[in-house]
Design an enzyme around this catalytic site. Structure first.
Site, short mmCIF file in Angstrom:
data_model
loop_
_atom_site.label_atom_id
_atom_site.label_comp_id
_atom_site.label_asym_id
_atom_site.label_seq_id
_atom_site.Cartn_x
_atom_site.Cartn_y
_atom_site.Cartn_z
N GLN A 144 34.40 41.22 39.53
CA GLN A 144 35.11 42.26 38.75
C GLN A 144 35.61 43.39 39.68
O GLN A 144 36.06 43.10 40.77
CB GLN A 144 34.22 42.81 37.62
CG GLN A 144 33.98 41.81 36.50
CD GLN A 144 32.89 40.80 36.78
OE1 GLN A 144 31.80 41.16 37.18
NE2 GLN A 144 33.15 39.53 36.54
N ASP A 163 40.28 40.78 39.99
CA ASP A 163 41.35 39.86 40.37
C ASP A 163 42.24 40.38 41.51
O ASP A 163 43.45 40.15 41.52
CB ASP A 163 42.24 39.52 39.16
CG ASP A 163 41.45 38.89 38.04
OD1 ASP A 163 40.47 38.18 38.35
OD2 ASP A 163 41.80 39.11 36.87
N GLY A 178 36.47 34.93 38.27
CA GLY A 178 37.23 33.77 38.73
C GLY A 178 37.78 34.11 40.09
O GLY A 178 38.66 34.95 40.22
N HIS A 179 37.20 33.52 41.14
CA HIS A 179 37.59 33.85 42.51
C HIS A 179 38.31 32.66 43.12
O HIS A 179 37.75 31.57 43.22
CB HIS A 179 36.35 34.22 43.34
CG HIS A 179 35.65 35.46 42.83
ND1 HIS A 179 34.51 35.95 43.39
CD2 HIS A 179 35.97 36.30 41.81
CE1 HIS A 179 34.15 37.05 42.73
NE2 HIS A 179 35.02 37.26 41.76
N LYS A 233 39.34 39.12 45.90
CA LYS A 233 38.03 39.20 46.57
C LYS A 233 37.65 37.85 47.14
O LYS A 233 37.12 37.76 48.24
CB LYS A 233 36.94 39.65 45.57
CG LYS A 233 37.17 41.04 45.01
CD LYS A 233 36.14 41.40 43.96
CE LYS A 233 36.23 40.58 42.69
NZ LYS A 233 37.43 40.77 41.87
#
Ligand code: GDP
Ligand code: IMO
Ligand code: MG
Length: 433
Positions: free
Chosen positions: A222, A13, A40-41, A16
Site C-alpha cells: 500500500q 501502486d 499487487g506488486h 514498489k
C-alpha cells in the site's frame, strides 16, 4: 547496519515491486511486514511478468523471503503463489511468521457485506478480507498461523469464533451466508499441510541475520496515505504501511533500521474512494491512465490519476523519516507539453503547507500548482531503455529540472529513477547496500 525499508509515499501502486526487485539483487533477505493480498506488486523481468500479493518480490532474485507477523495471510492465495513460482522453476525459500494472522473465508464475505452496508460511504476495499481480519486481530479473536498447527488450539479457537461470526452475518447483516465449523476446519487443515514446513519465528531469524550483518530489505505494501493512522481515514487500509510498520510487522526495534526509501510515481494515482486533491478528471487524466496502464493489479479497477502532489511528498518524508526517493513512471508523462507539481493547498483563501487531518478540509483544498516544461515522448519503450543505460546527466533537461524540483520540495535526494516497467529501465543514483 545493512537494512532498508522500502515504502509507498502515495496511495499505493507506485512500483514498489519493481524497486524492491531492483535493490533485492544486492540483498540477502526480503521481508513483507504488513497488509495482505490486497497488495499487487508487479515485477517485469524480460518477457515474464510476476504479480505478487503476499510473497515478497525478492523471490525472483532467488533471495530468502519472509512474511512477517504484521501481514494477514490468505492461505489460498499464498499457496497459489508458491505453486505458480514453483511451476516457473523458481526456488521458494520462504519463512512465514508463526505469529501472522490468517484471513478466513468469512472475513472476505464480511468485507463485501460491510462495504455494501456502507452504501455511498463505501471505502472501495479490495474485498480481500483485510479489514475484518485486522479487526479480529485487534479484538484478540483472530486465528494465527501457529494456531492452525495444533489440533486442540485450532478446534478451541474455531469453537469460539465461528458462532459469533455466524450471528453477525445472520442477525446483524441479515445475510443468508452460513459459516460452518466443518468447512473452516477442513480449509485450515488442507492449507496447513501445504504451508507447515515454511512456518517459524520470523523475528528471531531477522534478528540473527542482522547480527550476522546480512543485508535485509523490508518491502512495504500500500502507501503512506492509506495508513490506518496517517492516511486519509477512513478511506484507508487497516494496517500501517509507513516505515514504522516494518518494526512492528517484522518484530525488530527502530534502532535496527538503517535506510528508508519512499517510492512515488512522477504523478499520483488512487484506486478506491477518498479525496485526491490533484485528481485530473479530464483528457490529461485519461491519457495518463491509458499510457501508464493504470488499472489495479489486484482488482482491475481503473485508477484515478492526478498531478504530482508535493504536500503529500513532504508529509511522506516526515511520517516515514525518508532518506531517499525512488521516482517511477516518468516515461508515462513524456510528450506532455507542460507538467504540473502541486506545492501547497489553498483552503478558504489561506495557504496550507501541511497535509490536513480533516477530510472535510482536504476535500475542499485546491492545489496550488507550479507549471514546468514537459519532456519528449519516447514512443518506443526501447528508447527509454537506451536512455536508462545513459547517465542521469544525459536525461532530457526538462525531466532533470522536474526531478530537481521534487528533490527541493522533499528536502532529500532521489536515489533511483524508473522510466519503464522492466529492470533495465532504471537509473540508480545511490546504492543502498
Ligand atoms: P506496487 O503495488 O507499488 O508494486 O505497484 P503495481 O505493481 O501495483 O503498479 C505499478 C505498475 O507500473 C506495474 O504494472 C509496473 O510494472 C509498472 N511500472 C513500474 N515502474 C514503471 C515505470 O517506471 N514506467 C512504467 N511505464 N511502468 C512502470
Ligand atoms: P499495493 O501494495 C492501491 C486500497 C483499496 C481501498 C483501500 C482499502 O499494490 O500498493 P483494503 O482492501 O485494503 O481494505 O482497501 O485501500 N488499497 C490499495 N490501493 N494499492 C494497494 O496495494 C492497495 N491495497 C489496498 O483500493 O481504497
Ligand atoms: Mg499494487
Amino acid at each position: 547496519m545493512p537494512t532498508a525499508v522500502i515504502v509507498g509515499g502515495q496511495f499505493g501502486d507506485c512500483g514498489k515491486g519493481k524497486i524492491v526487485d531492483y535493490y533485492a539483487k544486492d540483498a540477502d533477505i526480503v521481508v513483507r511486514f504488513q497488509g495482505g493480498s490486497n497488495a499487487g506488486h508487479t515485477v517485469v523481468v524480460g518477457d515474464e511478468t510476476f504479480k505478487f500479493h503476499l510473497i515478497p518480490s525478492g523471490v525472483i532474485q532467488n533471495k530468502r523471503v519472509i512474511i512477517g507477523n504484521g501481514v494477514v495471510v490468505d492461505l489460498e492465495v499464498l499457496n497459489k503463489e508458491i505453486e505458480t513460482l514453483k511451476s516457473k522453476g523458481k526456488n521458494v525459500d520462504l519463512l512465514i511468521s508463526d505469529r501472522a494472522n490468517i484471513v478466513l473465508p468469512f472475513h472476505k464475505t464480511l468485507d463485501g457485506i460491510e462495504e455494501t452496508f456502507r452504501g455511498k460511504s463505501e471505502v472501495g476495499t479490495t474485498r480481500r478480507g483485510i479489514g475484518p481480519t485486522y479487526t479480529d486481530k485487534v479484538a484478540r479473536s483472530g486465528l494465527r498461523v501457529i494456531d492452525i498447527l495444533d489440533d486442540d488450539v485450532l478446534n478451541q479457537k474455531l469453537d469460539e469464533l465461528i458462532p459469533i461470526k455466524q450471528r453477525i452475518l445472520r442477525d446483524v447483516f441479515q445475510s443468508k451466508e452460513t459459516v460452518s465449523k466443518g468447512n473452516i476446519l477442513s480449509y485450515c487443515l488442507k492449507y496447513r499441510e501445504k504451508i507447515k514446513d515454511y512456518v517459524g519465528d520470523a523475528s528471531l531469524e531477522i534478528d540473527q541475520a542482522i547480527k550476522q550483518k546480512k543485508k535485509i530489505l523490508f518491502e512495504g505494501a500500500q502507501g503512506t496515505l492509506l495508513d490506518i493512522d496517517h492516511g486519509t481515514y477512513p478511506y484507508v487500509t487497516s494496517s500501517n504501511p509507513v516505515a514504522g510498520g516494518a518494526c512492528i510487522g517484522a518484530g525488530i526495534g527502530p534502532k535496527k533500521i538503517d535506510t528508508v526509501i519512499g517510492v512515488l510515481k512522477g504523478y499520483i494515482t488512487r484506486v478506491g474512494a477518498g479525496p485526491l486533491p490533484t485528481e485530473l478528471k479530464d483528457h490529461t487524466g485519461d491519457r495518463i491512465r491509458e499510457k501508464g496502464k493504470e488499472f489495479g493489479t489486484t482488482t482491475g479497477r481503473p485508477r484515478r490519476c492526478g498531478w504530482f502532489d508535493g504536500v503529500i511528498l513532504r508529509y511522506a518524508v516526515r511520517v516515514n523519516s525518508l532518506d531517499g526517493l525512488a521516482i517511477t513512471k516518468l516515461d508515462v508523462l513524456g510528450g506532455l507539453e507542460k507538467v504540473k507539481i502541486c506545492t501547497a493547498y489553498k483552503f478558504n483563501g489561506k495557504i496550507l503547507n501541511e497535509f490536513p487531518a480533516s477530510l472535510k478540509v482536504l476535500e475542499r483544498c485546491e492545489p496550488v500548482y507550479e507549471e514546468l516544461d514537459g519532456w519528449p515522448d519516447f514512443t518506443e519503450e526501447e528508447e527509454w531503455k537506451k536512455i536508462a543505460k545513459k547517465r542521469y546527466v544525459d536525461l532530457p533537461k526538462e525531466l532533470k529540472i522536474y526531478l530537481e524540483r521534487i528533490e527541493k520540495i522533499a528536502g532529500i535526494p532521489i536515489y533511483l529513477i524508473s522510466v519503464g516497467p522492466e529492470r533495465e529501465s532504471t537509473i540508480c543514483l545511490k546504492k543502498i547496500f
